[in-house]
Structure formats: structure tokens, C-alpha cells
Motif scaffolding. Structure first.
Motif, PDB file in Angstrom:
ATOM      1  N   MET A 180       2.303   2.352 -18.440  1.00 14.47           N
ATOM      2  CA  MET A 180       1.125   2.147 -17.476  1.00 14.47           C
ATOM      3  C   MET A 180       0.042   3.416 -17.431  1.00 14.47           C
ATOM      4  SD  MET A 180       1.415   1.232 -13.206  1.00 14.47           S
ATOM      5  CE  MET A 180       0.013   1.205 -12.431  1.00 14.47           C
ATOM      6  N   TYR A 181       0.549   4.408 -17.912  1.00 19.96           N
ATOM      7  CA  TYR A 181      -0.033   5.751 -18.126  1.00 19.96           C
ATOM      8  C   TYR A 181      -0.318   6.224 -16.777  1.00 19.96           C
ATOM      9  CZ  TYR A 181       0.251   4.854 -23.102  1.00 19.96           C
ATOM     10  OH  TYR A 181       0.852   4.892 -24.416  1.00 19.96           O
ATOM     11  N   LEU A 182       0.525   6.292 -15.907  1.00 21.99           N
ATOM     12  CA  LEU A 182       0.424   7.147 -14.602  1.00 21.99           C
ATOM     13  C   LEU A 182       0.205   8.505 -14.765  1.00 21.99           C
ATOM     14  CD1 LEU A 182       3.075   5.172 -12.972  1.00 21.99           C
ATOM     15  CD2 LEU A 182       0.701   4.914 -12.075  1.00 21.99           C
ATOM     16  N   PRO A 183      -0.680   9.216 -14.328  1.00 20.49           N
ATOM     17  CA  PRO A 183      -0.838  10.653 -14.521  1.00 20.49           C
ATOM     18  C   PRO A 183       0.460  11.255 -13.907  1.00 20.49           C
ATOM     19  CG  PRO A 183      -2.943   9.689 -13.760  1.00 20.49           C
ATOM     20  CD  PRO A 183      -1.881   8.755 -13.603  1.00 20.49           C
ATOM     21  N   LEU A 184       0.940  12.469 -14.454  1.00 25.62           N
ATOM     22  CA  LEU A 184       1.772  13.284 -13.968  1.00 25.62           C
ATOM     23  C   LEU A 184       1.726  13.953 -12.588  1.00 25.62           C
ATOM     24  CD1 LEU A 184       4.714  14.800 -14.399  1.00 25.62           C
ATOM     25  CD2 LEU A 184       3.444  16.604 -15.507  1.00 25.62           C
ATOM     26  N   ASN A 185       2.611  13.594 -11.675  1.00 28.03           N
ATOM     27  CA  ASN A 185       2.562  14.195 -10.244  1.00 28.03           C
ATOM     28  C   ASN A 185       1.557  13.389  -9.413  1.00 28.03           C
ATOM     29  OD1 ASN A 185       4.502  16.161 -10.756  1.00 28.03           O
ATOM     30  ND2 ASN A 185       3.055  17.476 -11.397  1.00 28.03           N
ATOM     31  N   ASP A 214       6.946   4.118 -17.439  1.00 26.88           N
ATOM     32  CA  ASP A 214       6.779   4.937 -16.312  1.00 26.88           C
ATOM     33  C   ASP A 214       6.758   4.061 -14.938  1.00 26.88           C
ATOM     34  OD1 ASP A 214       4.475   3.467 -17.206  1.00 26.88           O
ATOM     35  OD2 ASP A 214       3.008   5.388 -17.083  1.00 26.88           O
ATOM     36  N   ALA A 215       6.117   3.082 -14.963  1.00 27.31           N
ATOM     37  CA  ALA A 215       5.915   2.435 -13.471  1.00 27.31           C
ATOM     38  C   ALA A 215       7.432   1.965 -13.125  1.00 27.31           C
ATOM     39  CB  ALA A 215       5.112   1.147 -13.641  1.00 27.31           C
ATOM     40  N   SER A 216       8.197   1.484 -14.153  1.00 25.99           N
ATOM     41  CA  SER A 216       9.778   1.278 -13.778  1.00 25.99           C
ATOM     42  C   SER A 216      10.391   2.385 -13.347  1.00 25.99           C
ATOM     43  CB  SER A 216      10.427   0.504 -15.085  1.00 25.99           C
ATOM     44  OG  SER A 216       9.664  -0.762 -15.453  1.00 25.99           O
ATOM     45  N   THR A 234       0.886  -1.226   0.127  1.00 23.83           N
ATOM     46  CA  THR A 234       0.067  -0.105  -0.049  1.00 23.83           C
ATOM     47  C   THR A 234       0.760   1.207   0.192  1.00 23.83           C
ATOM     48  OG1 THR A 234      -0.049  -0.094   2.495  1.00 23.83           O
ATOM     49  CG2 THR A 234      -1.915  -1.094   1.365  1.00 23.83           C
ATOM     50  N   ASP A 235       2.180   1.233   0.216  1.00 20.45           N
ATOM     51  CA  ASP A 235       2.912   2.382  -0.131  1.00 20.45           C
ATOM     52  C   ASP A 235       2.669   2.978  -1.333  1.00 20.45           C
ATOM     53  OD1 ASP A 235       4.312   1.660   2.356  1.00 20.45           O
ATOM     54  OD2 ASP A 235       6.186   1.027   1.401  1.00 20.45           O
ATOM     55  N   LEU A 236       2.588   4.366  -1.423  1.00 18.09           N
ATOM     56  CA  LEU A 236       2.487   5.257  -2.548  1.00 18.09           C
ATOM     57  C   LEU A 236       3.734   5.660  -3.202  1.00 18.09           C
ATOM     58  CD1 LEU A 236      -0.250   7.302  -1.079  1.00 18.09           C
ATOM     59  CD2 LEU A 236      -0.640   5.545  -2.718  1.00 18.09           C
ATOM     60  N   VAL A 237       3.735   5.475  -4.483  1.00 15.19           N
ATOM     61  CA  VAL A 237       4.735   5.882  -5.354  1.00 15.19           C
ATOM     62  C   VAL A 237       4.400   7.201  -6.170  1.00 15.19           C
ATOM     63  CG1 VAL A 237       6.531   5.195  -7.152  1.00 15.19           C
ATOM     64  CG2 VAL A 237       5.763   3.434  -5.331  1.00 15.19           C
ATOM     65  N   SER A 238       5.391   8.032  -5.945  1.00 19.22           N
ATOM     66  CA  SER A 238       5.119   9.374  -6.964  1.00 19.22           C
ATOM     67  C   SER A 238       5.663   9.632  -8.301  1.00 19.22           C
ATOM     68  CB  SER A 238       5.618  10.600  -6.231  1.00 19.22           C
ATOM     69  OG  SER A 238       5.030  10.683  -4.912  1.00 19.22           O
ATOM     70  N   VAL A 239       4.751   9.985  -9.282  1.00 15.43           N
ATOM     71  CA  VAL A 239       5.325  10.070 -10.717  1.00 15.43           C
ATOM     72  C   VAL A 239       5.974  11.232 -10.787  1.00 15.43           C
ATOM     73  CG1 VAL A 239       4.501   9.698 -13.085  1.00 15.43           C
ATOM     74  CG2 VAL A 239       3.270   8.406 -10.959  1.00 15.43           C
ATOM     75  N   SER A 240       7.225  11.238 -11.090  1.00 18.82           N
ATOM     76  CA  SER A 240       7.768  12.571 -11.376  1.00 18.82           C
ATOM     77  C   SER A 240       7.776  12.858 -12.722  1.00 18.82           C
ATOM     78  CB  SER A 240       9.448  12.234 -11.211  1.00 18.82           C
ATOM     79  OG  SER A 240      10.079  11.345 -12.039  1.00 18.82           O
ATOM     80  N   GLN A 241       8.287  13.975 -13.272  1.00 22.84           N
ATOM     81  CA  GLN A 241       8.270  14.430 -14.688  1.00 22.84           C
ATOM     82  C   GLN A 241       9.135  13.468 -15.557  1.00 22.84           C
ATOM     83  OE1 GLN A 241       7.052  17.432 -15.789  1.00 22.84           O
ATOM     84  NE2 GLN A 241       7.387  17.032 -17.903  1.00 22.84           N
ATOM     85  N   ASN A 242      10.338  13.083 -14.837  1.00 22.12           N
ATOM     86  CA  ASN A 242      11.193  11.779 -15.621  1.00 22.12           C
ATOM     87  C   ASN A 242      10.448  10.620 -15.915  1.00 22.12           C
ATOM     88  OD1 ASN A 242      13.802  10.895 -16.351  1.00 22.12           O
ATOM     89  ND2 ASN A 242      13.232   9.870 -14.783  1.00 22.12           N
ATOM     90  N   ALA A 243       9.439  10.199 -14.801  1.00 26.94           N
ATOM     91  CA  ALA A 243       9.094   8.900 -15.212  1.00 26.94           C
ATOM     92  C   ALA A 243       7.760   9.003 -16.044  1.00 26.94           C
ATOM     93  CB  ALA A 243       8.602   8.400 -13.674  1.00 26.94           C
TER      94      ALA A 243
END
Length: 414
Positions: free
Chosen positions: A136-141, A160-162, A116-125
């Protein structure tokens, strides 16, 4: 890395053609999609490599496969049953993500990460909606749970997930690559060097067929709680459902993993695991010319393996196979036997012989389970495997007077 197209293709089509092409979201730009489709057409039409013959213990050998390298491994023993160019370092494309997912799984197993830990999606990812890479199409930020990220890596092959999990675990892709290389070294992957967690092209980013089989074996062995994810046929995230690109998951019920990969340089790659009648085999196909070819070649190699090899049990687990002499103990000898069940994978119909080698000069005290020798299995005069032999009982050290007598008796050869 995987190229992707726009439309959702139903699983029935994947079964018919032998390859599933997963969906990209509707917001991918049309000109990207056209470019991706043209690239796919070009890649699929590329001439196949010359059939590559391999080496095996089976008379007649395995089928020659049109790939740059390939390998078939027995899961239980790690024995290579057949291979061609097994140690040539080649670009692994998204097969790289097996190491990324393995590190995530081991961090979950050790408690360093929680599902359940949350992972943030950076500009790089962040993936920008291009149809030319797998996402995976994770939204930015945005933030996603570790377990969703793991599924995005394994099923959707998300770059992006990786990248996001690499930054979460090590601060950067470069830092995560150091973890990847350290783990590769620990596992004995001697022809591998990782530069990133995705498999995106880099001249220094390489792995071999043997190393990727070693990694697949580690995932199956060490990640029992998470290995079923590799058999999941689809995953939906952010309203976008994508199918697993491993076509064999749709056509062969014995297949339960592991990973596909593709870049222009790497060609089409596939690492597959299949279990039939208690025997699990791992196949690796590197750099063939189409999704259909990697599926067909994997199917052919696995079929050949299951048709030509079988399990053998040279010694039963409870059998006493020898007696070791013990010095300065309350008993003069101790029985030797296997410490765990021992099975081999051998060519069908081939006889297996065993020879016992016990350590000389075993001295008390001896603990039950202590290694006191080994048993070697041979077939056609060649060693095929060995297993440790352990003491089947405790042997206490004798008292001072008895030890003195035993020492004197030894001097006189009694």
C-alpha cells in the motif's frame, strides 16, 4: 503476495489482456523492477499444470482445468457444485488476506474497531519500496485510518497494510495468526493453518479450495457493509494509485469480488464471486501458471456453472407440509412448515422430490417457530439438501385434569 511492475497500465489494456497489473511507485529502485519483470516473465512462461478433471452432479462433468485445485460453490446453500482436489492444503499466497480483511470487517461490525481509528506503521510493517512485493506504500511511522487500511488490503493487496492492522489488533503478526486460525476453525475451514496475515511463504501456511470458498461465502454473508470494496477497481493512497488485480472486474459485470494471489510456490490464484439472474456462485482457482490463466479458468468455470445449474424452490414458504401429533396440549396436532424461504441449486431440468420427517413424541407446550421436523430434498434418488420444519402455531399445555385423561387415553391406545 503479488509481484508488481513500475508503469501504470490503463484499464483498457487490462481488459484487452485479461489481467490488470497495478502500479508501483516511482521511487521503487530500477534493479528491483528489472528483477520483478524477469520473475514475471519466467512465471508467465512456466508450463501449465496438466488439466485437472473434477467431480459434479452434472452428466459429462465440468471442464478440466490446468490448476492444482479448483472448486465451484453455490453461495446460498454452500453446496459444492464441482471440484477437483478441494481439500488439498496448498499455499494460498495473498488469498490469505481474505481472512485478514474479514477479521477487520467483523471488528468494525462489532464496534471493536471504528473506520476512523488510526493504525500505526511500524518498522516491521513498512514496505521499503521494493518492486518484488505488493504494498500500500504506507510511510514508516505514519498512521492511516482503518477504512483506508481495509482498502489497502483488499484492493492493493498491501503486505504493509496487513501487517499494520495485525499489530494494531493483536500486538503482533503471530498474535493475529492465532485470531485467524480460531476464526477459520469457527467457520469450518478444516484444512487451513495461517502463520501470517499476508500469505508470504511459510511451509506451515496452507489452505484448501473448499476452505477458501467457505471464507469467501462468510465475507459476502457477514460483511454486507464492506463487501462492495472487493469490487472497487482502484485505490489511491499516498499519491499512488493502484488497480485491483482481479481482471474479471473489468470484463464481466456480474463479478463483484473477491481476491487474487501469487507467489512462486503458490502460482497464480483467484477467488471470484459472480451473480447472475439471482444466483451467486463462488469459484476458486489455485496454482495455475499466469494471471491470464487464472482469469480464463475462473471465467470458464463460472460460465459452466451458470449454464448447467438453476435455482429450484421445492416448497413454498407459506405451505403446510405436514401435521405433527402433540401430546398433553390443548390441541392434538400442529401444522408444520418452513421457517424461511428455501431454494436449491440443481442441474438444469433435473426434478426434485421432497420427503417430510416429523419428530415423534412432540409434547406441549409448543412455541410457534419451534423445530418439529425436517424436509429432505432428493434428486435422482440422492439427497441434495434439507431444511428444518417449524410449528406454525403455539400449542398451550393442557390443564391437569385434561392431561390426566390424555395420559389414560394414551394407555388404552385411544
Amino acid at each position: 503476495m503479488e509481484t508488481k511492475s513500475l508503469s501504470i497500465l490503463p484499464a483498457v489494456l487490462a481488459i484487452a489482456v485479461g489481467a490488470l497489473i497495478p502500479t508501483a511507485p516511482s521511487f521503487a529502485a530500477p534493479h528491483h523492477t528489472a528483477k520483478s519483470a524477469a520473475h514475471k516473465k519466467s512465471a508467465a512462461a512456466a508450463p501449465a499444470p496438466a488439466p485437472l478433471a473434477g467431480e459434479s452432479a452434472v452428466a459429462g462433468g465440468p471442464p478440466a482445468l490446468p490448476a492444482k485445485a479448483w472448486l465451484l460453490m453455490d453461495f446460498d446453500s454452500g453446496q459444492v457444485l464441482a471440484s477437483a482436489n478441494p481439500d488439498e492444503p496448498l499455499p494460498p499466497a495473498s488469498l490469505t488476506k481474505m481472512m485478514t480483511s474479514y477479521l477487520v470487517e467483523q471488528a468494525l461490525r462489532s464496534g471493536k474497531l471504528k473506520q476512523t481509528d488510526l493504525v500505526s506503521v511500524s518498522q516491521n510493517a513498512w514496505c521499503r519500496g521494493s518492486g518484488t512485493e505488493s504494498c500500500m506504500y504506507l510511510p514508516l511511522n505514519s498512521q492511516a485510518t482503518v477504512i483506508d487500511i481495509l482498502r489497502g488490503i483488499v484492493i492493493q493487496s498491501g503486505n504493509d497494510a496487513s501487517k499494520a492492522i495485525a499489530e494494531h489488533m493483536a500486538g503482533s503478526e503471530e498474535g493475529f495468526a492465532k485470531l485467524m486460525n480460531a476464526e477459520a476453525q469457527r467457520l469450518g475451514m478444516t484444512h487451513t493453518h495461517f502463520v501470517n496475515p499476508t500469505g508470504l511463504p511459510d511451509p506451515a501456511h496452507k489452505s484448501s479450495a473448499r476452505d477458501l470458498a467457505i471464507l469467501a461465502r462468510a465475507i459476502i454473508r457477514d460483511s454486507a457493509d464492506y463487501y462492495p470494496i472487493y469490487a472497487e477497481r482502484e485505490f489511491k493512497y499516498n499519491g499512488i494509485k493502484q488497480g485491483n488485480r482481479n481482471a474479471l472486474l473489468y470484463t464481466d459485470p456480474s463479478v463483484d469480488g473477491l481476491k487474487t494471489g501469487h507467489t512462486e510456490e503458490a502460482g497464480y490464484c483467484l477467488v471470484t464471486s459472480s451473480k447472475r439472474n439471482g444466483m451467486r456462485l463462488i469459484s476458486v482457482i489455485l496454482n495455475t501458471n499466469s494471471p491470464q490463466a487464472r482469469a480464463d479458468q475462473s471465467r470458464a468455470l463460472l460460465g459452466w456453472g451458470f449454464g448447467n445449474f438453476e435455482k429450484a424452490t421445492p416448497i413454498q414458504p407459506d405451505a403446510v407440509v405436514g401435521t405433527a401429533k402433540v401430546s398433553f396440549g390443548k390441541a392434538d396436532t400442529v401444522a408444520a412448515g418452513l421457517g424461511a424461504p428455501w431454494t436449491l441449486t440443481v442441474p438444469r431440468g433435473q426434478q426434485v422430490q421432497t420427503s417430510v420427517e416429523l419428530k415423534p413424541g412432540v409434547e406441549a407446550p409448543v412455541a410457534k417457530g419451534a423445530v418439529i421436523g425436517k424436509v429432505v430434498a432428493t434428486s435422482n434418488g440422492k439427497p441434495v439438501a434439507e431444511a428444518p420444519l417449524v410449528a406454525q402455531a403455539d400449542v398451550e399445555r393442557s390443564g391437569l385434569m385434561l392431561r390426566a385423561w390424555q395420559h389414560v387415553a394414551g394407555l388404552f391406545g385411544k
